[in-house]
Design a protein around this motif. Structure first.
Motif, PDB file in Angstrom:
ATOM      1  N   GLN A 155       0.960  -0.849   0.156  1.00  0.00           N
ATOM      2  CA  GLN A 155      -0.118   0.008   0.515  1.00  0.00           C
ATOM      3  C   GLN A 155       1.066   1.411  -0.152  1.00  0.00           C
ATOM      4  N   HIS A 176      -5.827   2.199   4.374  1.00  0.00           N
ATOM      5  CA  HIS A 176      -6.806   1.248   4.920  1.00  0.00           C
ATOM      6  C   HIS A 176      -8.158   2.080   6.006  1.00  0.00           C
ATOM      7  N   SER A 178      -8.384  -0.847   7.687  1.00  0.00           N
ATOM      8  CA  SER A 178      -7.635  -1.247   8.671  1.00  0.00           C
ATOM      9  C   SER A 178      -7.820  -1.157  10.181  1.00  0.00           C
ATOM     10  N   ARG A 202      -4.126   6.242  -1.195  1.00  0.00           N
ATOM     11  CA  ARG A 202      -2.708   5.716  -1.285  1.00  0.00           C
ATOM     12  C   ARG A 202      -2.386   6.373  -2.726  1.00  0.00           C
ATOM     13  N   GLU A 204      -1.288   5.933  -5.595  1.00  0.00           N
ATOM     14  CA  GLU A 204      -1.078   6.156  -6.804  1.00  0.00           C
ATOM     15  C   GLU A 204      -1.434   6.584  -8.355  1.00  0.00           C
ATOM     16  N   ASP A 211      -7.642   5.026  -8.129  1.00  0.00           N
ATOM     17  CA  ASP A 211      -7.906   6.766  -7.610  1.00  0.00           C
ATOM     18  C   ASP A 211      -7.150   6.688  -6.702  1.00  0.00           C
ATOM     19  N   PHE A 214     -10.011   6.715  -2.142  1.00  0.00           N
ATOM     20  CA  PHE A 214     -11.208   6.159  -1.848  1.00  0.00           C
ATOM     21  C   PHE A 214     -11.953   5.015  -1.217  1.00  0.00           C
ATOM     22  N   GLN A 216     -13.855   2.830   1.736  1.00  0.00           N
ATOM     23  CA  GLN A 216     -13.281   1.293   1.859  1.00  0.00           C
ATOM     24  C   GLN A 216     -14.348   1.292   3.051  1.00  0.00           C
ATOM     25  N   GLU A 218     -14.174  -1.604   6.201  1.00  0.00           N
ATOM     26  CA  GLU A 218     -13.914  -2.469   7.124  1.00  0.00           C
ATOM     27  C   GLU A 218     -15.301  -3.631   7.302  1.00  0.00           C
ATOM     28  N   PHE A 256      -2.954 -10.586   3.506  1.00  0.00           N
ATOM     29  CA  PHE A 256      -2.290 -10.151   4.585  1.00  0.00           C
ATOM     30  C   PHE A 256      -2.157 -10.336   5.781  1.00  0.00           C
ATOM     31  N   GLY A 290     -10.860  -8.343   0.079  1.00  0.00           N
ATOM     32  CA  GLY A 290      -9.584  -9.222   1.239  1.00  0.00           C
ATOM     33  C   GLY A 290      -9.884  -9.369   2.304  1.00  0.00           C
ATOM     34  N   PHE A 314     -12.929  -8.215   7.514  1.00  0.00           N
ATOM     35  CA  PHE A 314     -12.528  -7.800   6.030  1.00  0.00           C
ATOM     36  C   PHE A 314     -12.211  -6.932   5.139  1.00  0.00           C
ATOM     37  N   GLY A 315     -12.110  -6.692   4.262  1.00  0.00           N
ATOM     38  CA  GLY A 315     -12.068  -4.834   4.204  1.00  0.00           C
ATOM     39  C   GLY A 315     -12.954  -4.791   2.366  1.00  0.00           C
ATOM     40  N   ARG A 320     -15.329   0.317  -5.725  1.00  0.00           N
ATOM     41  CA  ARG A 320     -15.809  -0.290  -6.934  1.00  0.00           C
ATOM     42  C   ARG A 320     -17.136  -1.287  -6.816  1.00  0.00           C
ATOM     43  N   ILE A 331     -13.784   5.915 -12.380  1.00  0.00           N
ATOM     44  CA  ILE A 331     -13.602   6.028 -10.796  1.00  0.00           C
ATOM     45  C   ILE A 331     -13.637   7.071 -10.445  1.00  0.00           C
TER      46      ILE A 331
HETATM   47  C1  FA5 Z   1      -6.732  -4.151   1.630  1.00  0.00           C
HETATM   48  O1  FA5 Z   1      -6.730  -2.999   2.056  1.00  0.00           O
HETATM   49  C2  FA5 Z   1      -7.540  -4.332   4.091  1.00  0.00           C
HETATM   50  N1  FA5 Z   1      -6.953  -3.974   4.568  1.00  0.00           N
HETATM   51  C3  FA5 Z   1      -8.513  -5.316   2.640  1.00  0.00           C
HETATM   52  C4  FA5 Z   1      -8.738  -6.454   4.032  1.00  0.00           C
HETATM   53  C5  FA5 Z   1      -9.057  -6.500   5.082  1.00  0.00           C
HETATM   54  C6  FA5 Z   1      -7.848  -7.597   4.744  1.00  0.00           C
HETATM   55  C7  FA5 Z   1      -9.291  -7.344   6.344  1.00  0.00           C
HETATM   56  C8  FA5 Z   1      -7.978  -8.678   5.424  1.00  0.00           C
HETATM   57  C9  FA5 Z   1      -8.782  -8.453   6.586  1.00  0.00           C
HETATM   58  P1  FA5 Z   1      -6.843  -4.158  -0.615  1.00  0.00           P
HETATM   59  O2  FA5 Z   1      -5.684  -3.324  -0.880  1.00  0.00           O
HETATM   60  O3  FA5 Z   1      -6.574  -5.437  -1.015  1.00  0.00           O
HETATM   61  O4  FA5 Z   1      -6.791  -4.819   0.484  1.00  0.00           O
HETATM   62  O5  FA5 Z   1      -7.765  -3.129  -0.838  1.00  0.00           O
HETATM   63  C10 FA5 Z   1      -8.900  -3.601  -0.221  1.00  0.00           C
HETATM   64  C11 FA5 Z   1     -10.341  -3.368  -1.808  1.00  0.00           C
HETATM   65  O6  FA5 Z   1     -10.313  -1.430  -1.999  1.00  0.00           O
HETATM   66  C12 FA5 Z   1      -9.470  -3.932  -3.137  1.00  0.00           C
HETATM   67  O7  FA5 Z   1     -10.050  -5.224  -3.709  1.00  0.00           O
HETATM   68  C13 FA5 Z   1     -10.119  -2.616  -4.303  1.00  0.00           C
HETATM   69  O8  FA5 Z   1     -11.633  -2.551  -4.388  1.00  0.00           O
HETATM   70  C14 FA5 Z   1     -10.073  -1.288  -3.130  1.00  0.00           C
HETATM   71  N2  FA5 Z   1      -9.568  -0.215  -3.823  1.00  0.00           N
HETATM   72  C15 FA5 Z   1      -7.431  -0.565  -3.383  1.00  0.00           C
HETATM   73  N3  FA5 Z   1      -6.347  -0.088  -4.516  1.00  0.00           N
HETATM   74  C16 FA5 Z   1      -8.187   1.300  -4.417  1.00  0.00           C
HETATM   75  C17 FA5 Z   1      -7.839   2.157  -5.904  1.00  0.00           C
HETATM   76  N4  FA5 Z   1      -6.646   2.617  -5.887  1.00  0.00           N
HETATM   77  N5  FA5 Z   1      -9.280   2.434  -6.409  1.00  0.00           N
HETATM   78  C18 FA5 Z   1      -9.484   2.335  -5.794  1.00  0.00           C
HETATM   79  N6  FA5 Z   1     -10.713   1.521  -4.859  1.00  0.00           N
HETATM   80  C19 FA5 Z   1      -9.016   0.748  -5.031  1.00  0.00           C
END
Ligand code: FA5
Length: 345
Positions: A155, A176, A178, A202, A204, A211, A214, A216, A218, A256, A290, A314-315, A320, A331
C-alpha cells in the motif's frame, strides 16, 4: 396671522392640483418641512407682544395639523392611483408553470454506503468511525506490519512530515480502514461486531479503476467459536440483500499480514449468474475483497486474549461496489463533482 392663512390657503389649493408623489413630497418639504415656510413664520413668534403669542402659537399649530392631514390624505389618494396604474400595465398569468427549484441529490457513494450500513445494522453490526490522518502504528505495526516488512509496499502511502507521538510513529493518511480494528478492540474489547465505512488514501497512479482517494468498508467480528463459515454466511446474506438476488461467495487463498489464514473473496457474476460473460472475463466470478481470520498479533495489539476469542475481518472497496452497482466505467467520475454525472442519480 395673515401669513398663516395665506400659507394654508395657497398650500391647500396647490395640493389639489398635484398629480405625482414626487411633487407632493417637494411641496411638503417647502411648506411644513423642518426648514419650510411654516418654520419661517414661527420664527416671528418671539417678536410678538406677550399677550398675542399664545393665540398665534395655537393658530400655527392648527395650521400645521390641518396641512399634515391634507398631505396624508393626498398621499394615500396618489398612492392608490399609482398602484392602479401599475396593476393595469403589469400582467400576472396565474396558469404559468412555476420555477422549479434546483434540488441536489444524494451522491451514489453515500447512497450505497447507507444501504450497506442498513444491512449490516440489521445483522447486529455497529457502525464505527476512525481518523483519516492516522499514526503509523495503527495503520501498520498494530496490524502486524512492522517497518522492515515487505508487505508495507503493498500500500503506497502518503506520509505526513510529523510524528503522531513517541509511541505511534509518524502520521500517515490511512491507506485502509483496517486501523479501526485495533482502535475498536482497545476501546470496547470482545465480543465485537462492527463495520467501518470510510475514506482512504494511496499514493498511486490513477486510471479508470484506481484513484488516490477512495472509500472502503471494513468488517470485524470477534467472539468465541468463530469460523470462516460465519464469514461466508454473513457475506452471502449481505450481497443477496444488497443486489436483491441470490449471490454466492467463494474464497481463494490470499495474503494480508493481519489475517491468518488470509483470503481473497469473489462473488458470483450478477450479469451471467456464474455462466461467464464479458463483465466477469468469462470466469463467472467478480473479485470483491480481502478477508481472513484476525491474526493473533492483531488481537493482542487490541488487548484481546487469542486463546479465548477468535474473529474474522474483511475489507472491500465501496467505490468499486458503487461502480458495479451503477455500471460506472471510470472511478474518477465519482469525485469529479460534474453535475452532468451527479444528476443521473
Ligand atoms: C486492504 O486494504 C485490506 N485492508 C483489506 C482487508 C481487510 C483484508 C481486512 C483482510 C482483512 P486491498 O489493498 O486489497 O486490501 O484493498 C481492498 C479493496 O480496496 C480492493 O479490493 C479494491 O476494491 C479497493 N482498492 C484498492 N486500491 C484502490 C484504488 N487505488 N482505487 C480504488 N479502489 C481501490
Amino acid at each position: 396671522m395673515d401669513k398663516l392663512n395665506i400659507l394654508l390657503d395657497s398650500t391647500l389649493s396647490a395640493l389639489k392640483k398635484l398629480t405625482t408623489l414626487t411633487t407632493l413630497s417637494d411641496l411638503e418639504t417647502k411648506t411644513i418641512g423642518r426648514k419650510g415656510e411654516l418654520t419661517e413664520i414661527l420664527k416671528t413668534l418671539k417678536d410678538l407682544p406677550e399677550d398675542q403669542r399664545k393665540e398665534f402659537g395655537q393658530a400655527a399649530n392648527e395650521t400645521k395639523k390641518t396641512l399634515e392631514t391634507a398631505f396624508a390624505e393626498k398621499r394615500s389618494e396618489l398612492e392608490t392611483i399609482e398602484m392602479n396604474k401599475k396593476l393595469e400595465t403589469e400582467t400576472c398569468d396565474i396558469t404559468e408553470p412555476g420555477i422549479k427549484p434546483k434540488v441536489g441529490s444524494v451522491h451514489p457513494l453515500s447512497k450505497v454506503q447507507w444501504e450497506v450500513e442498513n444491512i449490516f445494522s440489521q445483522m447486529g453490526f455497529s457502525i464505527m468511525d476512525g481518523p483519516e490522518i492516522e499514526s503509523e502504528y495503527y495503520n501498520f505495526e498494530g496490524l502486524n506490519i512492522p517497518s522492515y516488512h515487505p508487505a508495507r509496499d503493498m500500500q503506497d502511502t502518503f506520509f505526513i512530515d510529523k510524528q503522531a507521538d513517541e509511541k505511534h510513529g509518524r502520521l500517515v493518511l490511512r491507506t485502509h480502514t483496517s486501523p479501526v480494528q485495533v482502535r475498536t478492540m482497545q476501546k470496547y474489547g470482545a465480543p465485537l461486531r462492527i463495520i467501518v465505512p470510510g475514506r482512504v488514501f494511496r499514493y498511486e497512479a490513477t486510471d479508470a479503476s484506481h484513484d488516490t482517494t477512495f472509500d472502503q468498508v471494513e468488517g470485524l467480528l470477534v467472539d468465541k467459536n468463530i469460523s470462516l463459515a460465519h464469514l461466508k454466511g454473513v457475506l452471502e446474506e449481505f450481497l443477496t440483500r444488497l443486489f436483491g438476488k441470490k449471490v454466492t461467495v467463494r474464497f481463494r487463498p490470499g495474503y494480508f499480514p493481519f489475517v491468518e489464514p488470509g483470503l481473497e473473496v469473489d462473488f458470483s457474476c450478477l450479469l451471467c449468474e456464474g455462466k461467464g460473460c464479458r463483465v466477469c472475463k468469462h470466469s463467472g466470478w467478480l473479485e470483491f475483497m480481502g478477508a481472513g481470520m484476525v491474526h493473533e498479533n492483531v488481537l493482542k495489539a487490541g488487548g484481546i486474549d487469542p486463546s479465548v476469542y477468535q474473529g474474522w475481518a474483511f475489507g472491500f472497496g465501496l467505490t468499486r461496489l458503487v461502480m458495479m452497482r451503477y455500471g460506472i466505467d471510470d472511478i474518477r467520475l465519482l469525485k469529479s463533482s460534474d453535475p452532468r454525472f451527479l444528476q443521473q442519480f
